[in-house]
Design an enzyme around this catalytic site. Structure first.
Site, PDB file in Angstrom:
ATOM      1  N   GLY A 299      58.271  59.917 -35.473  1.00 25.95           N
ATOM      2  CA  GLY A 299      59.574  60.543 -35.286  1.00 25.95           C
ATOM      3  C   GLY A 299      60.657  59.930 -36.140  1.00 25.95           C
ATOM      4  O   GLY A 299      61.846  60.062 -35.829  1.00 25.95           O
TER       5      GLY A 299
ATOM      6  N   GLY B 243      62.801  52.859 -32.407  1.00 25.50           N
ATOM      7  CA  GLY B 243      61.495  53.255 -32.938  1.00 25.50           C
ATOM      8  C   GLY B 243      60.418  52.218 -32.701  1.00 25.50           C
ATOM      9  O   GLY B 243      60.643  51.169 -32.099  1.00 25.50           O
ATOM     10  N   ILE B 244      59.273  52.516 -33.246  1.00 25.60           N
ATOM     11  CA  ILE B 244      58.109  51.646 -33.098  1.00 25.60           C
ATOM     12  C   ILE B 244      58.209  50.490 -34.099  1.00 25.60           C
ATOM     13  O   ILE B 244      58.808  50.635 -35.162  1.00 25.60           O
ATOM     14  CB  ILE B 244      56.818  52.475 -33.309  1.00 25.60           C
ATOM     15  CG1 ILE B 244      55.582  51.716 -32.850  1.00 25.60           C
ATOM     16  CG2 ILE B 244      56.673  52.964 -34.744  1.00 25.60           C
ATOM     17  CD1 ILE B 244      54.366  52.618 -32.676  1.00 25.60           C
ATOM     18  N   GLY B 245      57.652  49.345 -33.749  1.00 27.77           N
ATOM     19  CA  GLY B 245      57.675  48.188 -34.661  1.00 27.77           C
ATOM     20  C   GLY B 245      58.464  47.042 -34.047  1.00 27.77           C
ATOM     21  O   GLY B 245      59.228  47.232 -33.094  1.00 27.77           O
TER      22      GLY B 245
ATOM     23  N   GLU C 290      62.019  58.785 -28.469  1.00 24.47           N
ATOM     24  CA  GLU C 290      60.617  59.224 -28.528  1.00 24.47           C
ATOM     25  C   GLU C 290      59.769  58.229 -27.738  1.00 24.47           C
ATOM     26  O   GLU C 290      59.064  58.577 -26.816  1.00 24.47           O
ATOM     27  CB  GLU C 290      60.206  59.256 -29.998  1.00 24.47           C
ATOM     28  CG  GLU C 290      58.737  59.343 -30.247  1.00 24.47           C
ATOM     29  CD  GLU C 290      58.438  59.087 -31.721  1.00 24.47           C
ATOM     30  OE1 GLU C 290      59.247  59.467 -32.591  1.00 24.47           O
ATOM     31  OE2 GLU C 290      57.386  58.504 -32.009  1.00 24.47           O
TER      32      GLU C 290
ATOM     33  N   ILE D 194      61.026  45.120 -35.135  1.00 24.71           N
ATOM     34  CA  ILE D 194      62.483  44.968 -35.235  1.00 24.71           C
ATOM     35  C   ILE D 194      63.242  45.856 -34.233  1.00 24.71           C
ATOM     36  O   ILE D 194      64.122  45.359 -33.524  1.00 24.71           O
ATOM     37  CB  ILE D 194      62.970  45.183 -36.682  1.00 24.71           C
ATOM     38  CG1 ILE D 194      62.383  44.087 -37.573  1.00 24.71           C
ATOM     39  CG2 ILE D 194      64.496  45.162 -36.765  1.00 24.71           C
ATOM     40  CD1 ILE D 194      62.719  44.229 -39.033  1.00 24.71           C
TER      41      ILE D 194
END
Ligand code: COA
Length: 441
Positions: free
Chosen positions: A339, A218-220, A241, A222
């Site tokens: 997502g 995912g985004i971010g 995604e 970490i």
């Protein structure tokens, strides 16, 4: 008209292109690095052309554009976002823009529903046309291709610096109404070096990820950092995604082969890409990466068909029940659901699937007097007004730099015990006290 003539006939300057927008149009802009920066930089000029009553909806805008950050344009174009970035956060605080809660997989249908039959206009960026008359939507086909499919009026900025990608990004020039040519730098994210906490979180997750898993990151900060710890894995696949720099490193290191995937074996699947120039160079003309519609890529039932599907996302705050507030700090919107639940639920629909929420145990924040203080990100109760992006019914593993615990299928009593065991030691007594006080058991 032949293809080059057709292209030439659609060519306009930025100002001429903006003059094709009409009052009451419903405008959608390309996501993230796929947004047409030169047009959005000047979009507020439509006020001078007497245009009013437009709605504009965006996702993860890269620029702090005047039309969305200044109050002067409220009657001209009302901006709604479903994944905020810095400019939208600031404009939100000043009540200039609003947030639209939604999952990524259903983002486009929701937008159409809100349109009330008004003309749909897509403002998007694309690559130069190839010899067959096709351009590529390049860095996102999250909803952009869907807008074209339902007959949107398409204003496209052709930027030779964008990578040409394949999949649902392919658009014939006959589907574009107005073309603007502009060579500008593609927005990029800096590559951030890993810290010790990232490495520990990465190790805990790597121990739980099997060879041949199909991964989503995912985004971010970490999730991207976790990629580093997966380099020794074998035959990983990617169905994600967002396509990230960390994934490029995994492919180049040979950890990702996509050979064992059930859906599109041999191919990396994504719906948008955001990262550094390294990522964009990797994507350019690369047939091993397929960019697919967000409504397909993020459909949990599609995600769940992958082999050993594994999702890795992050959150801002998790409570002792396992509820994850990943998009707001209290009631203040920070980003969006995107997502997160699509991918977490999708991974758990897969028989051998796993879903991870990885977060640092603490955050550094400013108190009311502006002084820095350390708070626990594992809390008895979420901040008042916080949006729950991932419900306690859908959370699976939670990981901090102090360990990884599985919450899925566990009672609240057991969840409390496990979450406190991975909280920062300085906050454990207080968390136990609060759990008792509020009967969280
Ligand atoms: N309370 C108050 N503030 C907090 C906090 C908490 N519990 N946790 C973090 N913050 C602050 C940080 O201090 C930081 O502040 P700053 O911007 O002033 O430095 C800010 O919130 C962002 O935190 P950070 O951990 O750096 O965020 P990130 O860039 O790594 O993004 C999410 C993390 C959760 C916001 C992001 O992953 C997200 O939007 N997720 C939801 C969507 C998603 O997961 N989609 C998945 C598919 S792509």
């Amino acid at each position: 008209m032949n293809i080059p003539e057709s292209y030439q006939s659609k060519l306009k300057t930025e100002e001429e292109a903006l003059q094709t927008i009409k009052s009451n149009d419903f405008i959608i802009t390309g996501l993230g690095a796929a947004e047409p920066i030169p047009l959005l930089t000047k979009l507020h000029h439509i006020k001078d052309y007497g245009i009013k009553g437009c709605d504009l909806t965006n996702c993860l805008p890269m620029g702090n554009y005047e039309f969305m950050t200044k109050r002067d344009y409220k009657g001209v174009v009302r901006t709604t976002g479903w994944f905020y970035s810095q400019g939208m956060r600031k404009a939100h605080k000043e009540n200039i823009v609003s947030f639209a809660p939604q999952h990524l997989h259903s983002a486009f249908t929701k937008r159409l529903y809100a349109r009330d039959g008004r003309r749909l206009v897509l403002l998007v960026a694309c690559t130069p046309m190839d010899k067959h008359g096709y351009v590529s939507l390049s860095l996102s086909t999250t909803y952009e291709r869907d807008a074209i499919d339902v007959g949107a009026f398409v204003i496209a900025v052709v930027n030779p610096n964008l990578p040409r990608t394949f999949g649902d990004t392919t658009v014939h020039i006959s589907e574009v109404d107005v073309i603007v040519e502009s060579s500008y730098d593609v927005p990029s994210l800096p590559e951030i070096p890993l810290n010790e906490k990232d490495k520990k979180i990465g190790q805990y997750i790597a121990e739980l990820i099997e060879d041949e898993a199909t991964i989503q990151l995912g985004i971010g900060g970490i999730p991207n950092a976790v990629a580093e710890s997966l380099r020794s894995k074998k035959n990983l696949g990617i169905h994600t995604e967002m396509f990230t720099d960390g994934m490029v490193d995994l492919i180049k290191a040979g950890a990702v082969t996509n050979n064992k995937k059930t859906l599109y074996p041999g191919k990396t699947i994504a719906t948008f890409a955001l990262g550094s120039k390294k990522l964009y160079d990797f994507l350019d003309d690369n047939p091993s990466v397929l960019m697919k519609h967000g409504k397909w890529t993020n459909n949990p039932y599609i995600i769940g068909q992958n082999h050993k599907m594994t999702s890795i996302n992050t959150t801002l705050e998790v409570d002792l029940f396992g509820q994850c507030a990943s998009e707001s700090i209290g009631p203040m919107q920070f980003s969006g659901t995107g997502g997160q639940s699509d991918t977490a639920i999708g991974a758990q629909l897969c028989a051998e699937g796993k879903s991870f929420i990885a977060l640092y145990s603490t955050a550094e924040v400013k108190d009311g007097e502006g002084k820095r203080k350390t708070i626990s990100k594992i809390v008895p109760m979420l901040k008042e007004g916080a949006a729950v992006s991932l419900s306690r019914n859908d959370v699976d593993y939670v990981v901090t730099e102090f360990g990884a615990v599985r919450l899925k299928g566990q009672s609240v009593t057991e969840r409390v015990r496990r979450l406190i065991s991975i909280s920062h030691p300085d906050f454990r007594d207080q968390l136990k006290f609060e759990a008792e006080k509020h009967c969280i058991w």
